[in-house]
Design an enzyme around this catalytic site. Structure first.
Site, mmCIF file in Angstrom:
data_model
loop_
_atom_site.group_PDB
_atom_site.id
_atom_site.type_symbol
_atom_site.label_atom_id
_atom_site.label_comp_id
_atom_site.label_asym_id
_atom_site.label_seq_id
_atom_site.Cartn_x
_atom_site.Cartn_y
_atom_site.Cartn_z
ATOM 1 C CB SER A 175 65.212 102.475 -12.889
ATOM 2 O OG SER A 175 65.058 102.381 -11.494
ATOM 3 C CE LYS A 227 71.716 97.177 11.538
ATOM 4 N NZ LYS A 227 72.405 98.335 10.946
#
Length: 355
Positions: A175, A227
């Protein structure tokens, strides 16, 4: 005075004494840190760059084995001959012999060693030349996207300067770890090293139903439609989940584009699935360039390069000074992942990480 009264008085006395000792100790620390030149030859904050001669270390190890296994007279002759040959070779090759600088990077969820890495690379960019080489021994299972992206950007500074970068994976580069590894000019992996896991995830618990059962209200106020996509304590919506998945796909696309830029022959449709592979499999897929341990690479390089290990020693924190570096890591390791996870959730709920 009863026994209980005596014990209470003794306890109060010990508490006062301990408080006084701690106060004196704290005062001494403040005075010593404020004293001019108190840090010796180190930087103002106690941090320093260290360079270890690995070529000399290998030679000393070989001498130790010879001294223990050869008859004393033969060992002495062997030492003299080896030293003479080494001096002659060093004199003849001094002008042309390249240097191989070795860096270690041990990753964690937040890539906490990136600060030390950037200091080492800055120093190497000043001292190293394109005739030299940097070997990064990488051990990193991934974590936060932005932190591992910064670590990969630090390694790109070497490539941009034309300094050859070799990365060796002895255990794992998965990763975010592979995000760093793919930057290398040459990428090595040990036979059973874990490589790949090119994917992105975001995970968090949700306590909304539990709070409802307990009669606890939770309010979240935002300015901006997206948000906050998902939240720990509020009620998550299908719209929020869809937006988070969209953000994950965008991050995954960036991840793949970055890898494609530095390993253009990779078939990302096969390897960017979140799966991982071991050394030989990773080689067949093009994730690495050779199956080899960092130890074998260094031993082979001894014949034509001077080997130096470079590391940046940051100023130790109080816990490290009290327990030692190993003791502090052992104490912090069980807490690192849950604490890091909670901090990440509170700071940026719904954020992604490489996985």
């Amino acid at each position: 005075m009863t026994l209980i009264d005596a014990l209470i008085q003794y306890g109060l006395f010990m508490a006062k004494t301990l408080t006084l000792v701690l106060a004196i100790g704290l005062l001494l620390i403040v005075v010593l840190r404020a004293r001019p030149g108190g840090s010796g030859d180190d930087d103002d904050d106690g941090s320093r760059l260290e360079v270890v001669d690995l070529s000399g270390r290998y030679a000393n190890m070989a001498d130790t084995i010879k001294a223990a296994t050869l008859p004393p007279k033969i060992a002495k002759q062997a030492f003299k001959a080896a030293r003479k040959a080494e001096k002659a070779r060093a004199k003849a090759e001094a002008a042309d012999k390249r240097r191989l600088f070795v860096i270690d990077f041990h990753g964690d969820l937040m890539a906490s060693e990136v600060g030390a890495l950037r200091e080492v690379i800055s120093a190497l960019l000043i001292a190293a030349t394109p005739e030299d080489e940097v070997l990064l021994r990488l051990d990193n299972a991934g974590g936060a996207v932005h932190e591992h992206g910064l670590a990969a950007s630090q390694l790109l500074r070497l490539r941009s300067a034309g300094i050859p970068l070799t990365i060796a994976v002895d255990k794992v580069a998965a990763s975010g770890g592979y995000l760093m590894a793919c930057v290398a000019n040459r990428l090595l992996a040990a036979p059973f090293a874990v490589v790949g896991s090119i994917g992105v995830l975001a995970e968090m618990p949700n306590f909304h139903r539990l709070l409802q059962e307990k009669g606890v209200d939770f309010e979240l106020h935002t300015a901006g439609e997206h948000k906050r996509t998902l939240t720990l304590f509020g009620e998550n919506t299908d719209e929020g989940r869809a937006k988070l998945r969209e953000q994950l796909e965008e991050t995954h696309a960036q991840f793949k584009a970055f890898i494609a830029a530095y390993r253009p022959t990779l078939d990302l449709s096969k390897v960017a699935t979140g799966e991982y592979w071991h050394g030989e499999q990773a080689l067949s897929l093009g994730l690495v360039d050779a199956v080899q341990t960092s130890d074998d690479y260094l031993l082979a390089a001894r014949a034509e390069a001077d080997l130096y290990k470079v590391r940046y020693r940051a100023r130790k924190r109080l816990l490290q000074r009290l327990l030692g570096a190993d003791g502090a890591r052992a104490l912090a390791r069980p807490l690192a992942r849950p604490i890091g996870s909670v901090a990440r959730w509170l700071r940026n709920l719904g954020g992604a990480r490489c996985a």
